[in-house]
Every structure is written in C-alpha cells, then in structure tokens.
Write a protein that holds these residues in place. Structure first.
Motif, PDB file in Angstrom:
ATOM      1  N   ARG A  12      -6.011   7.343 -26.852  1.00  0.00           N
ATOM      2  CA  ARG A  12      -5.481   8.087 -25.702  1.00  0.00           C
ATOM      3  C   ARG A  12      -3.962   8.224 -25.777  1.00  0.00           C
ATOM      4  O   ARG A  12      -3.401   9.284 -25.478  1.00  0.00           O
ATOM      5  N   ARG A  13      -3.278   7.159 -26.181  1.00  0.00           N
ATOM      6  CA  ARG A  13      -1.819   7.229 -26.291  1.00  0.00           C
ATOM      7  C   ARG A  13      -1.395   8.193 -27.391  1.00  0.00           C
ATOM      8  O   ARG A  13      -0.442   8.957 -27.218  1.00  0.00           O
ATOM      9  N   CYS A  14      -2.085   8.177 -28.517  1.00  0.00           N
ATOM     10  CA  CYS A  14      -1.759   9.106 -29.611  1.00  0.00           C
ATOM     11  C   CYS A  14      -2.020  10.549 -29.201  1.00  0.00           C
ATOM     12  O   CYS A  14      -1.255  11.447 -29.546  1.00  0.00           O
ATOM     13  N   THR A  15      -3.095  10.770 -28.458  1.00  0.00           N
ATOM     14  CA  THR A  15      -3.386  12.118 -27.961  1.00  0.00           C
ATOM     15  C   THR A  15      -2.276  12.587 -27.029  1.00  0.00           C
ATOM     16  O   THR A  15      -1.856  13.749 -27.084  1.00  0.00           O
ATOM     17  N   GLY A  21       4.252  16.631 -28.158  1.00  0.00           N
ATOM     18  CA  GLY A  21       4.853  17.380 -29.268  1.00  0.00           C
ATOM     19  C   GLY A  21       4.499  18.852 -29.217  1.00  0.00           C
ATOM     20  O   GLY A  21       5.363  19.716 -29.423  1.00  0.00           O
ATOM     21  N   LEU A  22       3.238  19.160 -28.926  1.00  0.00           N
ATOM     22  CA  LEU A  22       2.841  20.567 -28.792  1.00  0.00           C
ATOM     23  C   LEU A  22       3.541  21.229 -27.618  1.00  0.00           C
ATOM     24  O   LEU A  22       3.903  22.405 -27.676  1.00  0.00           O
ATOM     25  N   ALA A  23       3.740  20.483 -26.541  1.00  0.00           N
ATOM     26  CA  ALA A  23       4.441  21.036 -25.383  1.00  0.00           C
ATOM     27  C   ALA A  23       5.896  21.356 -25.724  1.00  0.00           C
ATOM     28  O   ALA A  23       6.434  22.367 -25.274  1.00  0.00           O
ATOM     29  N   ALA A  40       4.334  21.587 -17.917  1.00  0.00           N
ATOM     30  CA  ALA A  40       3.395  20.806 -17.113  1.00  0.00           C
ATOM     31  C   ALA A  40       2.588  19.845 -17.982  1.00  0.00           C
ATOM     32  O   ALA A  40       2.401  18.674 -17.626  1.00  0.00           O
ATOM     33  N   VAL A  41       2.119  20.308 -19.134  1.00  0.00           N
ATOM     34  CA  VAL A  41       1.350  19.454 -20.049  1.00  0.00           C
ATOM     35  C   VAL A  41       2.237  18.344 -20.601  1.00  0.00           C
ATOM     36  O   VAL A  41       1.838  17.182 -20.688  1.00  0.00           O
ATOM     37  N   GLY A  42       3.458  18.698 -20.975  1.00  0.00           N
ATOM     38  CA  GLY A  42       4.391  17.702 -21.491  1.00  0.00           C
ATOM     39  C   GLY A  42       4.734  16.650 -20.455  1.00  0.00           C
ATOM     40  O   GLY A  42       4.792  15.459 -20.761  1.00  0.00           O
TER      41      GLY A  42
END
Length: 76
Positions: A12-15, A21-23, A40-42
């Motif tokens: 979960r932490r890695c996700t 990073g994608l955000a 918002a995702v970030g």
C-alpha cells in the motif's frame, strides 16, 4: 504483526508513492482538469503516507491472529 500484514502495508505504501510520482508528472501538463485531478490524487497519496507512518498499530491494538487492522474486524 505477521509477515503477510507487513507485506500488505508495504504494498500500500509503495502504491501511494507510485501514485504521488504519477501525480507530479501529470500535474505538470497544461490541461487544467487533468492537473486538478493529479493534485487531488497526489494530496491523497501524501496524506495516506503520513497517516500510515504516524498511526502505526502496536501489539496492544492488534488482536492475536489479526492479519490486517485496516479492515475494521477483529479475530476471535
């Protein structure tokens, strides 16, 4: 906490780190709608990471045999 619970917490932490990073990458785009969703995702990913490091379950808060404290159920 057993090995399976630690592995689930690590995944979960890695996700959350991957989502952050994608955000960051998506937030740099020129499209305002996409950037707003990325922010918002970030923010959610960072909030989860902070909460997961601050609120670490202890042996007293976990029931014996409980693999995952996040699902709200207790063994027994």
């Amino acid at each position: 906490m057993d090995d399976a619970a630690r592995l689930r917490r690590t995944v979960r932490r890695c996700t959350a780190l991957v989502l952050f990073g994608l955000a960051l990458v998506t937030g740099s785009l020129d499209n305002r709608t996409t950037a707003a969703v990325a922010v918002a995702v970030g923010f959610g990913a960072v909030l989860y990471l902070v909460a997961s490091f601050v609120f670490v379950p202890t042996a007293e808060t976990l029931a014996v045999g409980d693999d995952d404290a996040d699902d709200g159920t207790r063994a027994g």
